[in-house]
Design a protein around this motif. Structure first.
Motif, mmCIF file in Angstrom:
data_model
loop_
_atom_site.group_PDB
_atom_site.id
_atom_site.type_symbol
_atom_site.label_atom_id
_atom_site.label_comp_id
_atom_site.label_asym_id
_atom_site.label_seq_id
_atom_site.Cartn_x
_atom_site.Cartn_y
_atom_site.Cartn_z
ATOM 1 N N VAL A 31 0.929 -1.045 -0.191
ATOM 2 C CA VAL A 31 -0.042 -0.244 0.100
ATOM 3 C C VAL A 31 0.732 1.249 0.085
ATOM 4 C CG1 VAL A 31 -1.006 0.938 1.208
ATOM 5 C CG2 VAL A 31 -1.830 -0.446 1.165
ATOM 6 N N LYS A 32 1.736 1.004 0.629
ATOM 7 C CA LYS A 32 2.417 2.842 0.982
ATOM 8 C C LYS A 32 3.383 2.339 0.001
ATOM 9 C CE LYS A 32 6.683 4.519 3.549
ATOM 10 N NZ LYS A 32 7.145 4.853 4.222
ATOM 11 N N MET A 33 4.188 1.536 -1.166
ATOM 12 C CA MET A 33 4.766 1.211 -2.340
ATOM 13 C C MET A 33 3.611 1.946 -3.633
ATOM 14 S SD MET A 33 7.228 -1.983 -1.944
ATOM 15 C CE MET A 33 6.533 -2.386 -1.661
ATOM 16 N N SER A 34 2.495 1.615 -3.424
ATOM 17 C CA SER A 34 1.267 2.107 -4.335
ATOM 18 C C SER A 34 1.664 3.237 -4.292
ATOM 19 C CB SER A 34 0.387 1.294 -4.470
ATOM 20 O OG SER A 34 -0.652 1.720 -5.495
ATOM 21 N N ASN A 35 1.486 3.917 -3.012
ATOM 22 C CA ASN A 35 1.020 5.426 -3.410
ATOM 23 C C ASN A 35 1.843 6.142 -3.047
ATOM 24 O OD1 ASN A 35 -1.785 4.668 -1.847
ATOM 25 N ND2 ASN A 35 -1.059 5.144 0.182
ATOM 26 N N PRO A 40 0.072 1.231 -9.409
ATOM 27 C CA PRO A 40 -1.272 -0.238 -9.042
ATOM 28 C C PRO A 40 -0.450 -0.743 -7.828
ATOM 29 C CG PRO A 40 -1.730 0.175 -11.349
ATOM 30 C CD PRO A 40 -0.118 0.896 -11.566
ATOM 31 N N HIS A 41 -1.902 -1.220 -7.107
ATOM 32 C CA HIS A 41 -2.132 -1.633 -6.055
ATOM 33 C C HIS A 41 -0.839 -3.041 -6.857
ATOM 34 C CE1 HIS A 41 -4.075 0.106 -3.567
ATOM 35 N NE2 HIS A 41 -2.986 -0.454 -2.372
ATOM 36 N N HIS A 42 -1.518 -3.567 -7.581
ATOM 37 C CA HIS A 42 -0.913 -5.077 -8.665
ATOM 38 C C HIS A 42 -0.086 -5.268 -9.119
ATOM 39 C CE1 HIS A 42 -2.816 -2.910 -11.692
ATOM 40 N NE2 HIS A 42 -2.513 -3.914 -12.906
ATOM 41 N N LYS A 43 0.544 -3.672 -10.373
ATOM 42 C CA LYS A 43 1.172 -3.757 -10.369
ATOM 43 C C LYS A 43 2.414 -4.204 -9.628
ATOM 44 C CE LYS A 43 0.242 -1.606 -14.871
ATOM 45 N NZ LYS A 43 1.157 -0.824 -15.726
ATOM 46 N N VAL A 44 2.705 -3.168 -8.666
ATOM 47 C CA VAL A 44 3.508 -3.940 -7.755
ATOM 48 C C VAL A 44 4.114 -4.939 -6.986
ATOM 49 C CG1 VAL A 44 4.250 -2.943 -4.370
ATOM 50 C CG2 VAL A 44 3.219 -0.764 -6.358
ATOM 51 N N ARG A 45 2.539 -5.256 -6.510
ATOM 52 C CA ARG A 45 2.532 -6.940 -6.135
ATOM 53 C C ARG A 45 3.408 -7.685 -7.248
ATOM 54 N NH1 ARG A 45 -2.770 -7.485 -5.536
ATOM 55 N NH2 ARG A 45 -2.556 -6.879 -3.702
ATOM 56 N N TYR A 46 3.119 -7.229 -8.236
ATOM 57 C CA TYR A 46 3.747 -8.155 -9.384
ATOM 58 C C TYR A 46 5.468 -8.342 -9.631
ATOM 59 C CZ TYR A 46 5.325 -10.396 -14.008
ATOM 60 O OH TYR A 46 6.473 -11.109 -14.930
ATOM 61 N N SER A 47 5.588 -6.387 -8.946
ATOM 62 C CA SER A 47 6.980 -6.278 -9.369
ATOM 63 C C SER A 47 7.512 -6.868 -7.912
ATOM 64 C CB SER A 47 7.413 -4.716 -9.049
ATOM 65 O OG SER A 47 6.963 -4.593 -10.477
ATOM 66 N N LEU A 48 7.302 -6.806 -7.221
ATOM 67 C CA LEU A 48 7.399 -7.731 -5.849
ATOM 68 C C LEU A 48 7.560 -8.807 -6.124
ATOM 69 C CD1 LEU A 48 4.937 -5.577 -3.516
ATOM 70 C CD2 LEU A 48 7.979 -5.619 -3.003
ATOM 71 N N ARG A 49 6.637 -9.651 -6.723
ATOM 72 C CA ARG A 49 7.155 -11.683 -7.042
ATOM 73 C C ARG A 49 8.967 -11.043 -7.850
ATOM 74 N NH1 ARG A 49 2.264 -12.856 -8.150
ATOM 75 N NH2 ARG A 49 2.446 -11.836 -10.454
ATOM 76 N N VAL A 50 8.299 -10.641 -8.646
ATOM 77 C CA VAL A 50 9.647 -10.778 -9.725
ATOM 78 C C VAL A 50 11.261 -10.441 -8.834
ATOM 79 C CG1 VAL A 50 10.686 -9.318 -11.341
ATOM 80 C CG2 VAL A 50 8.137 -10.346 -11.686
ATOM 81 N N LEU A 51 10.648 -9.715 -8.192
ATOM 82 C CA LEU A 51 11.852 -9.275 -7.176
ATOM 83 C C LEU A 51 12.559 -10.537 -6.825
ATOM 84 C CD1 LEU A 51 11.761 -5.470 -6.232
ATOM 85 C CD2 LEU A 51 13.062 -6.516 -8.200
#
Length: 101
Positions: A31-35, A40-51
């Protein structure tokens, strides 16, 4: 042909921006990263998964944190990007005269 490369570069830029936020603010949540990034949350979540798949971050109860591999990756990043830039520079077609020859 170039469109796919541009999309990949945009995605890499997002992944690296998310990684930088984790490095600077760990632990940090979606949430903080998205803000802060506007992604959007789903793009941050995807990046986190890749990382996470690259072992550059790992989840914790309070948010994403770096791993032992993160520092080595960051230290090598500029050199790898420079090499890729050099390769792309070499692909340029400088003038129409080269095509007509």
């Amino acid at each position: 042909m170039i469109d796919r490369l541009e999309k990949e570069v945009d995605m890499l830029e997002r992944h690296l921006q998310v990684l930088k936020m984790v490095i600077e603010n760990e632990p940090i949540g979606i949430v903080k990263m998205s803000n802060e990034t506007g992604y959007p949350h789903h793009k941050v979540r995807y990046s986190l998964r890749v990382l996470e798949e690259e072992n550059l971050i790992e989840p914790s109860s309070q948010g994403a944190i770096t791993t032992d591999r993160t520092e080595e990756f960051v230290n090598d990043l500029d050199g790898k990007l420079d090499g890729t830039i050099d390769t792309l520079e070499g692909m340029k077609i400088d003038s129409i005269a080269e095509i007509q020859s």
